[in-house]
Design a protein around this motif. Structure first.
Motif, PDB file in Angstrom:
ATOM      1  N   TRP A  83       1.175  -1.129  -0.153  1.00 28.94           N
ATOM      2  CA  TRP A  83       0.281   0.198   0.384  1.00 28.94           C
ATOM      3  C   TRP A  83       0.237   0.731  -0.125  1.00 28.94           C
ATOM      4  O   TRP A  83       0.913   2.360  -0.839  1.00 28.94           O
ATOM      5  CB  TRP A  83      -1.064  -0.097   1.096  1.00 28.94           C
ATOM      6  N   LYS A  84       1.995   1.149   0.814  1.00 19.62           N
ATOM      7  CA  LYS A  84       2.806   2.591   0.874  1.00 19.62           C
ATOM      8  C   LYS A  84       3.459   2.949  -0.742  1.00 19.62           C
ATOM      9  O   LYS A  84       2.918   4.010  -1.037  1.00 19.62           O
ATOM     10  CB  LYS A  84       4.183   2.296   2.173  1.00 19.62           C
ATOM     11  N   ALA A  85       3.847   1.427  -1.446  1.00 23.74           N
ATOM     12  CA  ALA A  85       4.475   1.743  -2.790  1.00 23.74           C
ATOM     13  C   ALA A  85       3.066   2.218  -3.388  1.00 23.74           C
ATOM     14  O   ALA A  85       3.233   3.130  -4.335  1.00 23.74           O
ATOM     15  CB  ALA A  85       5.037   0.200  -2.970  1.00 23.74           C
ATOM     16  N   ARG A  86       1.897   1.578  -3.093  1.00 24.74           N
ATOM     17  CA  ARG A  86       1.264   2.635  -4.223  1.00 24.74           C
ATOM     18  C   ARG A  86       0.488   3.866  -4.302  1.00 24.74           C
ATOM     19  O   ARG A  86       0.853   4.971  -4.599  1.00 24.74           O
ATOM     20  CB  ARG A  86      -0.620   2.212  -4.457  1.00 24.74           C
ATOM     21  N   ALA A  87       0.906   4.554  -3.037  1.00 26.87           N
ATOM     22  CA  ALA A  87       0.313   5.702  -1.987  1.00 26.87           C
ATOM     23  C   ALA A  87       1.778   6.618  -3.089  1.00 26.87           C
ATOM     24  O   ALA A  87       1.717   7.990  -3.948  1.00 26.87           O
ATOM     25  CB  ALA A  87       0.973   6.367  -0.780  1.00 26.87           C
ATOM     26  N   ALA A  88       2.947   6.311  -2.579  1.00 24.37           N
ATOM     27  CA  ALA A  88       4.156   6.784  -3.332  1.00 24.37           C
ATOM     28  C   ALA A  88       4.067   7.292  -4.962  1.00 24.37           C
ATOM     29  O   ALA A  88       4.960   8.086  -5.892  1.00 24.37           O
ATOM     30  CB  ALA A  88       4.994   6.526  -3.567  1.00 24.37           C
ATOM     31  N   GLU A  89       3.524   6.089  -5.853  1.00 20.64           N
ATOM     32  CA  GLU A  89       2.847   6.162  -7.397  1.00 20.64           C
ATOM     33  C   GLU A  89       1.827   7.192  -7.659  1.00 20.64           C
ATOM     34  O   GLU A  89       1.758   7.705  -9.024  1.00 20.64           O
ATOM     35  CB  GLU A  89       2.859   4.884  -7.792  1.00 20.64           C
ATOM     36  N   GLY A  90       1.087   7.589  -6.632  1.00 15.85           N
ATOM     37  CA  GLY A  90       0.220   8.582  -6.825  1.00 15.85           C
ATOM     38  C   GLY A  90      -1.303   8.521  -6.752  1.00 15.85           C
ATOM     39  O   GLY A  90      -2.567   8.985  -7.076  1.00 15.85           O
ATOM     40  N   HIS A  91      -1.385   6.913  -6.220  1.00 18.82           N
ATOM     41  CA  HIS A  91      -2.691   6.765  -6.354  1.00 18.82           C
ATOM     42  C   HIS A  91      -3.685   7.121  -5.120  1.00 18.82           C
ATOM     43  O   HIS A  91      -2.938   8.403  -4.203  1.00 18.82           O
ATOM     44  CB  HIS A  91      -2.601   5.106  -6.449  1.00 18.82           C
ATOM     45  N   GLU A  92      -4.603   7.094  -5.593  1.00 17.49           N
ATOM     46  CA  GLU A  92      -5.836   7.623  -4.050  1.00 17.49           C
ATOM     47  C   GLU A  92      -6.246   6.089  -3.608  1.00 17.49           C
ATOM     48  O   GLU A  92      -6.301   4.985  -4.082  1.00 17.49           O
ATOM     49  CB  GLU A  92      -6.920   8.781  -4.612  1.00 17.49           C
ATOM     50  N   PHE A  93      -6.600   7.087  -2.004  1.00 23.11           N
ATOM     51  CA  PHE A  93      -7.599   5.551  -1.520  1.00 23.11           C
ATOM     52  C   PHE A  93      -8.897   6.044  -0.706  1.00 23.11           C
ATOM     53  O   PHE A  93      -8.573   7.138  -0.160  1.00 23.11           O
ATOM     54  CB  PHE A  93      -6.486   5.236  -0.390  1.00 23.11           C
ATOM     55  N   ALA A  94     -10.003   5.010  -0.631  1.00 20.92           N
ATOM     56  CA  ALA A  94     -11.278   5.564   0.213  1.00 20.92           C
ATOM     57  C   ALA A  94     -10.629   4.139   1.258  1.00 20.92           C
ATOM     58  O   ALA A  94     -10.541   2.969   0.806  1.00 20.92           O
ATOM     59  CB  ALA A  94     -11.904   5.713  -0.438  1.00 20.92           C
ATOM     60  N   SER A  95     -12.517   3.960   1.629  1.00 23.61           N
ATOM     61  CA  SER A  95     -12.625   3.324   2.822  1.00 23.61           C
ATOM     62  C   SER A  95     -13.630   2.372   1.469  1.00 23.61           C
ATOM     63  O   SER A  95     -14.508   2.088   1.166  1.00 23.61           O
ATOM     64  CB  SER A  95     -12.953   3.984   3.962  1.00 23.61           C
ATOM     65  N   HIS A  96     -13.408   1.046   2.785  1.00 21.63           N
ATOM     66  CA  HIS A  96     -13.991  -0.116   1.487  1.00 21.63           C
ATOM     67  C   HIS A  96     -15.028  -0.784   3.263  1.00 21.63           C
ATOM     68  O   HIS A  96     -15.747  -1.800   3.071  1.00 21.63           O
ATOM     69  CB  HIS A  96     -13.518  -0.756   0.834  1.00 21.63           C
ATOM     70  N   THR A  97     -14.819  -0.416   4.272  1.00 19.48           N
ATOM     71  CA  THR A  97     -15.047  -0.384   6.074  1.00 19.48           C
ATOM     72  C   THR A  97     -14.208  -1.641   6.423  1.00 19.48           C
ATOM     73  O   THR A  97     -13.370  -2.532   5.217  1.00 19.48           O
ATOM     74  CB  THR A  97     -16.771  -1.107   5.590  1.00 19.48           C
ATOM     75  N   TRP A  98     -14.433  -1.645   7.444  1.00 21.95           N
ATOM     76  CA  TRP A  98     -13.252  -2.433   8.134  1.00 21.95           C
ATOM     77  C   TRP A  98     -13.312  -3.788   7.455  1.00 21.95           C
ATOM     78  O   TRP A  98     -12.341  -4.708   6.915  1.00 21.95           O
ATOM     79  CB  TRP A  98     -13.414  -2.284   8.960  1.00 21.95           C
ATOM     80  N   ASP A  99     -14.296  -4.629   7.924  1.00 21.26           N
ATOM     81  CA  ASP A  99     -14.529  -6.114   7.947  1.00 21.26           C
ATOM     82  C   ASP A  99     -15.871  -6.228   6.968  1.00 21.26           C
ATOM     83  O   ASP A  99     -16.754  -7.573   6.386  1.00 21.26           O
ATOM     84  CB  ASP A  99     -15.425  -6.438   9.228  1.00 21.26           C
ATOM     85  N   HIS A 100     -15.936  -5.598   6.234  1.00 29.63           N
ATOM     86  CA  HIS A 100     -16.454  -6.005   4.454  1.00 29.63           C
ATOM     87  C   HIS A 100     -17.974  -6.049   5.271  1.00 29.63           C
ATOM     88  O   HIS A 100     -18.252  -6.653   4.220  1.00 29.63           O
ATOM     89  CB  HIS A 100     -16.073  -6.980   3.856  1.00 29.63           C
ATOM     90  N   THR A 101     -18.024  -5.053   5.650  1.00 31.77           N
ATOM     91  CA  THR A 101     -19.328  -4.956   5.874  1.00 31.77           C
ATOM     92  C   THR A 101     -20.650  -3.945   5.586  1.00 31.77           C
ATOM     93  O   THR A 101     -20.722  -3.690   5.566  1.00 31.77           O
ATOM     94  CB  THR A 101     -19.865  -4.536   7.667  1.00 31.77           C
ATOM     95  N   TYR A 102     -21.868  -5.451   4.938  1.00 31.84           N
ATOM     96  CA  TYR A 102     -22.326  -5.510   4.066  1.00 31.84           C
ATOM     97  C   TYR A 102     -24.042  -4.856   4.613  1.00 31.84           C
ATOM     98  O   TYR A 102     -25.097  -4.643   5.790  1.00 31.84           O
ATOM     99  CB  TYR A 102     -23.020  -6.323   3.470  1.00 31.84           C
ATOM    100  N   TRP A 103     -24.503  -3.718   4.684  1.00 34.02           N
ATOM    101  CA  TRP A 103     -25.563  -3.107   5.261  1.00 34.02           C
ATOM    102  C   TRP A 103     -26.413  -3.954   4.217  1.00 34.02           C
ATOM    103  O   TRP A 103     -26.688  -4.212   3.262  1.00 34.02           O
ATOM    104  CB  TRP A 103     -25.870  -1.345   4.620  1.00 34.02           C
ATOM    105  N   ARG A 104     -27.738  -4.342   5.178  1.00 35.05           N
ATOM    106  CA  ARG A 104     -28.293  -4.912   5.184  1.00 35.05           C
ATOM    107  C   ARG A 104     -30.001  -4.606   4.837  1.00 35.05           C
ATOM    108  O   ARG A 104     -30.979  -4.932   3.865  1.00 35.05           O
ATOM    109  CB  ARG A 104     -28.513  -6.852   5.653  1.00 35.05           C
ATOM    110  N   ALA A 105     -30.422  -3.784   5.697  1.00 40.90           N
ATOM    111  CA  ALA A 105     -31.762  -3.566   6.283  1.00 40.90           C
ATOM    112  C   ALA A 105     -31.775  -2.151   7.016  1.00 40.90           C
ATOM    113  O   ALA A 105     -30.923  -2.092   8.291  1.00 40.90           O
ATOM    114  CB  ALA A 105     -32.849  -4.243   6.314  1.00 40.90           C
ATOM    115  N   ASP A 106     -32.355  -0.895   6.323  1.00 39.06           N
ATOM    116  CA  ASP A 106     -33.129  -0.178   7.521  1.00 39.06           C
ATOM    117  C   ASP A 106     -34.019  -0.859   8.739  1.00 39.06           C
ATOM    118  O   ASP A 106     -34.621  -1.656   8.520  1.00 39.06           O
ATOM    119  CB  ASP A 106     -33.443   1.188   6.806  1.00 39.06           C
ATOM    120  N   LEU A 107     -33.560  -0.233  10.108  1.00 38.57           N
ATOM    121  CA  LEU A 107     -34.640  -1.123  10.541  1.00 38.57           C
ATOM    122  C   LEU A 107     -35.625   0.367  11.527  1.00 38.57           C
ATOM    123  O   LEU A 107     -35.490   1.413  11.352  1.00 38.57           O
ATOM    124  CB  LEU A 107     -33.645  -1.816  12.253  1.00 38.57           C
TER     125      LEU A 107
END
Length: 254
Positions: A71-95
């Protein structure tokens, strides 16, 4: 007379290109991660990575210590990063009821496969945990964006996550590159041909750093010819920092 060739910085190039597309890569088993990084570097394509701490073929998870140098190497190359949630946690429904709560289910981590009830604050914490870890390993601030696993959302969910500072990013219909589909029904050649035929200016493209269920890996067969083919059609690649739907949001969050 000598010929002078101007080399444009990535941001300048993105702003002058008339047909930008936005390649985004979500985490996965990471088995093709280095191959994909080499292709991107070879063709000087910058992407936006959406990272979660998913199970990997080697190492201690996609955001674990094993993959931190990658990941550090990708940052040095100029890519951008954002969150996909920590445990790849799906929203399933509003309660129903107050405060706002959601039914969620993670596909990674200690609660993998378990249905749980979370408040909006808990889900925002889940987004922020991945964002913080990315910043730790790359030394680069993440974009104030996230991608919900599977792209599953609701209007209330999106409003809540935006309230805590994260705008959601999906993908364009033609930008679904199909690396999650079964090889038996969607061959790599079919997926490449479809993408080159259907992708249009402004599309957000989606692929992964490895899909467990696909028999014939997508990236080694499709990624490079896709990039070459799109460039031949006049497209350029930019990150979501420059996307017209998100640029102002990103700038305000600095």
């Amino acid at each position: 007379m000598a010929l002078t060739i101007a080399v444009l910085a990535p941001a300048t190039f993105a702003s002058t290109c008339e047909k930008p597309v936005y390649l985004t890569l979500d985490t996965g088993h990471m088995g093709v991660a280095q191959y994909m990084a080499d292709v991107l570097n070879r063709h000087q394509v910058k992407v936006t990575f959406f990272a979660a701490n998913e199970r990997t073929k080697e190492g201690d998870g996609s955001l674990g210590n094993h993959w931190a140098p990658w990941w550090k190497a990708r940052a040095a190359e100029g890519h951008e990063f954002a969150s996909h949630t920590w445990d790849h946690t799906y929203w399933r429904a509003d309660l129903p009821g107050e405060p706002l709560r959601f039914r969620v289910r993670a596909s990674a981590g200690p609660s993998e496969g378990v249905e749980r009830t979370w408040t909006a604050a808990q889900y925002c914490e889940e987004i922020g945990k991945a964002a913080k870890r990315i910043e730790e390993v790359t030394g680069k601030k993440t974009l104030p964006l996230f991608r919900a696993p599977g792209g599953k959302t609701s209007p209330k969910f999106l409003a809540a996550t935006r309230e805590c500072g994260y705008a959601h990013v999906g993908w364009s219909r033609a930008g679904f590159l199909g690396d999650e589909l079964p090889s038996e029904t969607a061959s790599n050649s079919q997926l490449l041909q479809r993408a080159l035929r259907d992708i249009r200016k402004g599309d957000i493209l989606l692929a992964h750093l490895g899909i467990w269920s696909r028999k014939d890996p997508w990236a080694p067969a499709v990624l490079e010819p896709l990039i070459v083919g799109l460039k031949a059609k006049g497209f350029c690649f930019a990150t979501l920092r420059d996307h017209p739907d998100y640029a102002a949001w990103v700038a305000r969050a600095r």
